[in-house]
Design an enzyme around this catalytic site. Sequence first.
Site, PDB file in Angstrom:
ATOM      1  N   ASP A  89      63.271  45.178  55.444  1.00  0.00           N
ATOM      2  CA  ASP A  89      62.039  44.763  54.753  1.00  0.00           C
ATOM      3  C   ASP A  89      62.358  44.301  53.328  1.00  0.00           C
ATOM      4  O   ASP A  89      63.044  45.009  52.594  1.00  0.00           O
ATOM      5  CB  ASP A  89      61.072  45.961  54.725  1.00  0.00           C
ATOM      6  CG  ASP A  89      59.648  45.570  54.376  1.00  0.00           C
ATOM      7  OD1 ASP A  89      59.455  44.643  53.568  1.00  0.00           O
ATOM      8  OD2 ASP A  89      58.714  46.208  54.898  1.00  0.00           O
ATOM      9  N   HIS A 143      59.856  43.222  51.084  1.00  0.00           N
ATOM     10  CA  HIS A 143      58.693  43.318  50.191  1.00  0.00           C
ATOM     11  C   HIS A 143      58.931  44.368  49.107  1.00  0.00           C
ATOM     12  O   HIS A 143      59.210  45.523  49.444  1.00  0.00           O
ATOM     13  CB  HIS A 143      57.436  43.672  50.999  1.00  0.00           C
ATOM     14  CG  HIS A 143      57.070  42.629  51.999  1.00  0.00           C
ATOM     15  ND1 HIS A 143      57.586  42.620  53.270  1.00  0.00           N
ATOM     16  CD2 HIS A 143      56.277  41.529  51.905  1.00  0.00           C
ATOM     17  CE1 HIS A 143      57.096  41.570  53.922  1.00  0.00           C
ATOM     18  NE2 HIS A 143      56.314  40.884  53.121  1.00  0.00           N
ATOM     19  N   SER A 156      58.585  48.356  59.819  1.00  0.00           N
ATOM     20  CA  SER A 156      59.055  49.253  58.753  1.00  0.00           C
ATOM     21  C   SER A 156      58.511  50.664  58.917  1.00  0.00           C
ATOM     22  O   SER A 156      59.147  51.635  58.496  1.00  0.00           O
ATOM     23  CB  SER A 156      58.657  48.710  57.373  1.00  0.00           C
ATOM     24  OG  SER A 156      59.224  47.446  57.190  1.00  0.00           O
TER      25      SER A 156
HETATM   26 CO1  B1M Z   1      55.203  39.069  53.766  1.00  0.00          CO
HETATM   27  N1  B1M Z   1      54.125  39.888  55.170  1.00  0.00           N
HETATM   28  N2  B1M Z   1      56.546  38.526  55.057  1.00  0.00           N
HETATM   29  N3  B1M Z   1      56.091  38.242  52.272  1.00  0.00           N
HETATM   30  N4  B1M Z   1      53.662  39.450  52.757  1.00  0.00           N
HETATM   31  C1  B1M Z   1      52.943  40.652  54.771  1.00  0.00           C
HETATM   32  C2  B1M Z   1      53.264  42.132  54.571  1.00  0.00           C
HETATM   33  C3  B1M Z   1      51.974  40.373  56.006  1.00  0.00           C
HETATM   34  C4  B1M Z   1      50.929  41.483  56.234  1.00  0.00           C
HETATM   35  C5  B1M Z   1      51.297  39.013  55.796  1.00  0.00           C
HETATM   36  C6  B1M Z   1      50.433  38.582  56.975  1.00  0.00           C
HETATM   37  O1  B1M Z   1      50.937  38.111  57.954  1.00  0.00           O
HETATM   38  N5  B1M Z   1      49.159  38.741  56.882  1.00  0.00           N
HETATM   39  C7  B1M Z   1      52.998  40.238  57.176  1.00  0.00           C
HETATM   40  C8  B1M Z   1      53.368  41.553  57.901  1.00  0.00           C
HETATM   41  C9  B1M Z   1      52.910  41.536  59.334  1.00  0.00           C
HETATM   42  C10 B1M Z   1      53.249  42.799  60.022  1.00  0.00           C
HETATM   43  O2  B1M Z   1      54.356  43.262  60.113  1.00  0.00           O
HETATM   44  N6  B1M Z   1      52.192  43.376  60.534  1.00  0.00           N
HETATM   45  C11 B1M Z   1      54.188  39.643  56.459  1.00  0.00           C
HETATM   46  C12 B1M Z   1      55.236  38.926  57.110  1.00  0.00           C
HETATM   47  C13 B1M Z   1      55.036  38.654  58.574  1.00  0.00           C
HETATM   48  C14 B1M Z   1      56.391  38.467  56.436  1.00  0.00           C
HETATM   49  C15 B1M Z   1      57.616  37.753  57.029  1.00  0.00           C
HETATM   50  C16 B1M Z   1      58.111  38.300  58.371  1.00  0.00           C
HETATM   51  C17 B1M Z   1      57.271  36.259  57.114  1.00  0.00           C
HETATM   52  C18 B1M Z   1      58.332  35.381  57.723  1.00  0.00           C
HETATM   53  O3  B1M Z   1      59.426  35.286  57.243  1.00  0.00           O
HETATM   54  N7  B1M Z   1      57.938  34.748  58.790  1.00  0.00           N
HETATM   55  C19 B1M Z   1      58.656  37.959  55.915  1.00  0.00           C
HETATM   56  C20 B1M Z   1      59.380  39.308  56.093  1.00  0.00           C
HETATM   57  C21 B1M Z   1      60.757  39.300  55.598  1.00  0.00           C
HETATM   58  C22 B1M Z   1      61.330  40.703  55.667  1.00  0.00           C
HETATM   59  O4  B1M Z   1      60.810  41.623  55.052  1.00  0.00           O
HETATM   60  N8  B1M Z   1      62.380  40.868  56.438  1.00  0.00           N
HETATM   61  C23 B1M Z   1      57.773  38.035  54.715  1.00  0.00           C
HETATM   62  C24 B1M Z   1      58.153  37.623  53.448  1.00  0.00           C
HETATM   63  C25 B1M Z   1      57.344  37.667  52.324  1.00  0.00           C
HETATM   64  C26 B1M Z   1      57.713  37.037  50.987  1.00  0.00           C
HETATM   65  C27 B1M Z   1      59.205  37.167  50.655  1.00  0.00           C
HETATM   66  C28 B1M Z   1      57.332  35.580  51.013  1.00  0.00           C
HETATM   67  C29 B1M Z   1      56.743  37.802  50.012  1.00  0.00           C
HETATM   68  C30 B1M Z   1      57.358  39.099  49.408  1.00  0.00           C
HETATM   69  C31 B1M Z   1      57.933  38.908  48.044  1.00  0.00           C
HETATM   70  C32 B1M Z   1      58.345  40.216  47.427  1.00  0.00           C
HETATM   71  O5  B1M Z   1      57.846  41.284  47.714  1.00  0.00           O
HETATM   72  N9  B1M Z   1      59.317  40.123  46.559  1.00  0.00           N
HETATM   73  C33 B1M Z   1      55.640  38.256  50.972  1.00  0.00           C
HETATM   74  C34 B1M Z   1      54.341  38.677  50.552  1.00  0.00           C
HETATM   75  C35 B1M Z   1      54.013  38.477  49.086  1.00  0.00           C
HETATM   76  C36 B1M Z   1      53.385  39.240  51.444  1.00  0.00           C
HETATM   77  C37 B1M Z   1      51.905  39.632  51.180  1.00  0.00           C
HETATM   78  C38 B1M Z   1      51.097  38.338  51.137  1.00  0.00           C
HETATM   79  C39 B1M Z   1      51.622  40.433  49.911  1.00  0.00           C
HETATM   80  C40 B1M Z   1      52.441  41.715  49.730  1.00  0.00           C
HETATM   81  C41 B1M Z   1      52.323  42.242  48.315  1.00  0.00           C
HETATM   82  O6  B1M Z   1      53.188  42.055  47.490  1.00  0.00           O
HETATM   83  N10 B1M Z   1      51.172  42.848  47.976  1.00  0.00           N
HETATM   84  C42 B1M Z   1      51.589  40.523  52.455  1.00  0.00           C
HETATM   85  C43 B1M Z   1      50.134  40.485  52.876  1.00  0.00           C
HETATM   86  C44 B1M Z   1      49.295  41.505  52.138  1.00  0.00           C
HETATM   87  O7  B1M Z   1      49.734  42.631  51.884  1.00  0.00           O
HETATM   88  N11 B1M Z   1      48.116  41.146  51.810  1.00  0.00           N
HETATM   89  C45 B1M Z   1      52.656  40.119  53.395  1.00  0.00           C
HETATM   90  C46 B1M Z   1      50.903  43.361  46.639  1.00  0.00           C
HETATM   91  C47 B1M Z   1      51.501  44.778  46.466  1.00  0.00           C
HETATM   92  C48 B1M Z   1      51.168  45.329  45.076  1.00  0.00           C
HETATM   93  O8  B1M Z   1      50.906  45.595  47.448  1.00  0.00           O
HETATM   94  O9  B1M Z   1      53.147  46.110  48.533  1.00  0.00           O
HETATM   95  O10 B1M Z   1      50.953  46.739  49.666  1.00  0.00           O
HETATM   96  P1  B1M Z   1      51.742  46.548  48.437  1.00  0.00           P
HETATM   97  O11 B1M Z   1      51.782  47.918  47.629  1.00  0.00           O
HETATM   98  C49 B1M Z   1      50.626  48.711  47.454  1.00  0.00           C
HETATM   99  C50 B1M Z   1      50.481  49.818  48.487  1.00  0.00           C
HETATM  100  O12 B1M Z   1      50.899  49.434  49.772  1.00  0.00           O
HETATM  101  C51 B1M Z   1      51.227  50.974  47.901  1.00  0.00           C
HETATM  102  O13 B1M Z   1      51.055  50.808  46.502  1.00  0.00           O
HETATM  103  C52 B1M Z   1      50.796  49.444  46.160  1.00  0.00           C
HETATM  104  C53 B1M Z   1      49.518  49.353  45.356  1.00  0.00           C
HETATM  105  O14 B1M Z   1      49.470  50.211  44.285  1.00  0.00           O
HETATM  106  N12 B1M Z   1      52.652  51.177  48.138  1.00  0.00           N
HETATM  107  C54 B1M Z   1      53.220  52.396  47.923  1.00  0.00           C
HETATM  108  C55 B1M Z   1      53.607  50.341  48.542  1.00  0.00           C
HETATM  109  N13 B1M Z   1      54.779  50.961  48.612  1.00  0.00           N
HETATM  110  C56 B1M Z   1      54.579  52.236  48.233  1.00  0.00           C
HETATM  111  C57 B1M Z   1      55.467  53.322  48.112  1.00  0.00           C
HETATM  112  C58 B1M Z   1      54.945  54.547  47.699  1.00  0.00           C
HETATM  113  C59 B1M Z   1      53.594  54.684  47.386  1.00  0.00           C
HETATM  114  C60 B1M Z   1      52.706  53.620  47.500  1.00  0.00           C
HETATM  115  O15 B1M Z   1      55.696  55.642  47.522  1.00  0.00           O
HETATM  116  C61 B1M Z   1      57.094  55.560  47.650  1.00  0.00           C
END
Ligand code: B1M
Length: 213
Positions: free
Chosen positions: A98, A100, A151
């Site tokens: 992963d 992200h 993940s």
């Molecule tokens: Co990707 N991605 N992505 N992506 N991406 C998602 C996660 C996805 C839901 C989008 C979608 O399709 N709707 C989807 C996952 C589908 C699934 O598995 N069900 C997805 C996909 C499919 C993919 C790829 C497979 C796409 C591809 O290549 N075809 C690929 C995966 C590559 C890989 O990982 N091997 C991929 C790639 C990417 C980018 C690189 C383009 C980019 C990431 C850049 C980066 O992180 N440096 C990206 C992004 C930006 C997203 C979305 C749009 C946004 C994620 C984000 O940063 N959110 C995402 C859709 C979405 O979430 N709306 C998506 C903002 C961030 C602050 O929130 O990380 O959730 P988040 O963290 C939150 C909580 O979750 C929590 O606290 C935070 C808030 O305070 N939290 C924790 C997180 N970790 C924690 C740990 C803790 C406590 C809390 O304690 C240890």
Amino acid sequence: LTLEERLASYVVEGTKEGLIPDLEEALNKYSPLDIINGPLMAGMEEVGRLFNNNELIVAEVLQSAEVMKASVAFLEQFMEKKETAVKGKILLATVKGDVHDIGKNLVEIILSNNGYQIINLGIKVPPEQLIEAFQKEKPDAIGLSGLLVKSAQQMVVTAQDLKAAGIDVPILVGGAALTRKFTKTRIAPEYDGMVLYAKDAMEGLDLANKLSD
Ligand code: B1M
């Protein structure tokens, strides 16, 4: 557009032009974390939705991620910092497979602003690397982040491998694909220590504080 709509649109459009002045304006109204959790996260939700509908390509989502990272980097200087003694040492990683890391890095900022020493191992971290770092750093807890559905399963495997290595410090887990229920029914039974789910970075801090009390 209102200020809030403009902030969300920088993330959706993947553009930084005008971003910083608008973030400065937003700071008159909101705390840095409320700006992130409110309009910026709303933008990210929309990016996720558009991406899911094939209306955005990965390169565009990367631009959005850049805007989010730039915003967090700018807002970090305005976040409340508690000058306390070190409350604990936490190893932090995005799990194997992963990439992200925006959420994980937000967790790092919030925990380190509140008295925790964070060892951030980065992204795609396999269990072997966590175990090696654990032995070297002797942390009080391990934080795992993951956004992909696979993940969540990887966290189960990671918990099993940590247990097999004799590790039992509390594990904090978070990320979009996880739920409290999955944590309780699928990850926790595979591990000897506590496994705690945090829905966001602030809950992560609350849980870390409960552990260190
Ligand atoms: Co990707 N991605 N992505 N992506 N991406 C998602 C996660 C996805 C839901 C989008 C979608 O399709 N709707 C989807 C996952 C589908 C699934 O598995 N069900 C997805 C996909 C499919 C993919 C790829 C497979 C796409 C591809 O290549 N075809 C690929 C995966 C590559 C890989 O990982 N091997 C991929 C790639 C990417 C980018 C690189 C383009 C980019 C990431 C850049 C980066 O992180 N440096 C990206 C992004 C930006 C997203 C979305 C749009 C946004 C994620 C984000 O940063 N959110 C995402 C859709 C979405 O979430 N709306 C998506 C903002 C961030 C602050 O929130 O990380 O959730 P988040 O963290 C939150 C909580 O979750 C929590 O606290 C935070 C808030 O305070 N939290 C924790 C997180 N970790 C924690 C740990 C803790 C406590 C809390 O304690 C240890």
